[in-house]
Design a protein around this motif. Structure first.
Motif, PDB file in Angstrom:
ATOM      1  N   ASP A  62      65.990 -20.521   6.875  1.00 19.27           N
ATOM      2  CA  ASP A  62      66.271 -21.808   7.774  1.00 19.27           C
ATOM      3  C   ASP A  62      66.347 -21.739   9.223  1.00 19.27           C
ATOM      4  O   ASP A  62      66.733 -20.718   9.468  1.00 19.27           O
ATOM      5  CB  ASP A  62      67.663 -22.431   7.352  1.00 19.27           C
ATOM      6  CG  ASP A  62      67.626 -23.247   5.891  1.00 19.27           C
ATOM      7  OD1 ASP A  62      66.860 -24.035   5.475  1.00 19.27           O
ATOM      8  OD2 ASP A  62      68.361 -22.823   5.056  1.00 19.27           O
ATOM      9  N   SER A  71      70.947 -27.691   9.858  1.00 18.16           N
ATOM     10  CA  SER A  71      69.569 -27.186   9.435  1.00 18.16           C
ATOM     11  C   SER A  71      68.855 -28.039   8.768  1.00 18.16           C
ATOM     12  O   SER A  71      69.031 -28.980   8.183  1.00 18.16           O
ATOM     13  CB  SER A  71      70.270 -26.516   7.904  1.00 18.16           C
ATOM     14  OG  SER A  71      69.240 -26.113   7.446  1.00 18.16           O
ATOM     15  N   GLN A  73      66.077 -27.761   7.503  1.00 17.34           N
ATOM     16  CA  GLN A  73      65.290 -27.296   6.346  1.00 17.34           C
ATOM     17  C   GLN A  73      63.779 -27.854   6.636  1.00 17.34           C
ATOM     18  O   GLN A  73      63.082 -28.047   5.876  1.00 17.34           O
ATOM     19  CB  GLN A  73      65.499 -28.130   5.168  1.00 17.34           C
ATOM     20  CG  GLN A  73      66.709 -28.302   5.390  1.00 17.34           C
ATOM     21  CD  GLN A  73      67.582 -28.081   4.475  1.00 17.34           C
ATOM     22  OE1 GLN A  73      68.550 -27.469   4.258  1.00 17.34           O
ATOM     23  NE2 GLN A  73      68.200 -29.072   3.787  1.00 17.34           N
TER      24      GLN A  73
END
Length: 289
Positions: A62, A71, A73
């Motif tokens: 990540d 995060s 993603q």
């Protein structure tokens, strides 16, 4: 000859490729050090960990943006179909940003984070200059530039603008730059001579982006996949992102079943989404041919 085979039964995204290469023995510290040459390391942190996807131990990679510490993603995100719901991203956060990016690829994602921030409005020319002035070795520089050009040309065609006028909302996001340049760094480090890939599953269904509800595969991904064998998939998810598609489109010399080879290492890179009966991982197989 050292060969790498992308066994992409669950699709491809930039982060899944980096994760699978790390899982196969590529050096995370080398990745971090080389990426510092881009001079954007104050904008992100890299994280990797082991996860289990439907019984398969794999690596998850990540990019965390410092302005939100969320995060994202990113790209991947979609990848897994998720298309990111960008939402996921929350990071987008809030921002409006969301935007735009969306683009074409629907992905919208990455961008998201863009947040507001400037970074994310990097143009194709900005990214080329960043890579050319970073001081990477010739192989890394060429691979990264070729991958960005592949995405830029697809985005330009979809949006009806020349390559010089392409702004990568999503692709210009920090995480996409990291995914593409990072993949080039690790593939170079592993000293691979030849790349072969399975045919690529795209997924089915629809994704929501700024421009509305788009079919999967999103237009930019489909444009990038011209000339590449794709395979049917019944998973209702965006399995292959523009970044994943562009990396394989640029480097794979052949598509088909696993070639004759003496297998040395195997790596599993996890996607963000989890499917009930299907491990959402990218498998890379490295060996001598």
């Amino acid at each position: 000859m050292k060969l790498l085979y992308f066994d992409c039964f669950s699709g491809l995204s930039g982060d899944m490729i980096i994760a699978a290469l790390l899982d196969a023995g590529a050096d995370f510290n080398r990745l971090q050090e080389e990426l510092k040459k881009l001079n954007i390391d104050e904008e992100y942190e890299l994280k990797w960990k082991k996860v289990i996807k439907n019984g398969i131990t794999s690596t998850k990679f990540d990019v965390i943006l410092n302005d939100t510490k969320e995060s994202l993603q990113h790209d991947h995100v979609h990848t897994d179909g998720h298309h990111h719901s960008h939402t996921s991203h929350t990071h987008e956060h809030t921002h409006s940003h969301t935007h735009t990016h969306s683009h074409s690829d629907g992905h919208t994602h990455e961008h998201s984070h863009g947040h507001t921030h400037s970074h994310h409005h990097r143009s194709y020319k900005d990214i080329v200059e960043m890579i050319e002035t970073a001081g990477f070795n010739e192989a890394v520089e060429k691979m990264a530039l070729d991958i960005f050009k592949k995405i830029g040309e697809a985005e330009g065609k979809i949006h009806g603008v020349s390559l010089d006028k392409v702004h990568f909302h999503e692709v210009g996001a920090v995480d996409s730059i990291i995914d593409i340049v990072g993949a080039a760094i690790l593939l170079d480090q592993l000293n691979i001579d030849r790349f072969v890939s399975a045919s690529v599953p795209m997924g089915t269904g629809h994704i929501h982006i700024d421009h509305g509800v788009y079919p999967v595969p999103a237009p930019a991904t489909l444009e990038i996949m011209k000339g590449i064998p794709v395979q049917q998939s019944n998973l209702k998810a965006e399995l292959t992102t523009p970044t994943g598609a562009a990396i394989v489109a640029v480097i794979a010399e052949e598509f088909g079943t696993i070639p004759t080879m003496k297998i040395e290492t195997i790596g599993y890179g996890a996607g963000t989404k989890t499917f009930p009966n299907h491990p959402n991982v990218l498998r890379v197989i490295i060996g001598e041919q």
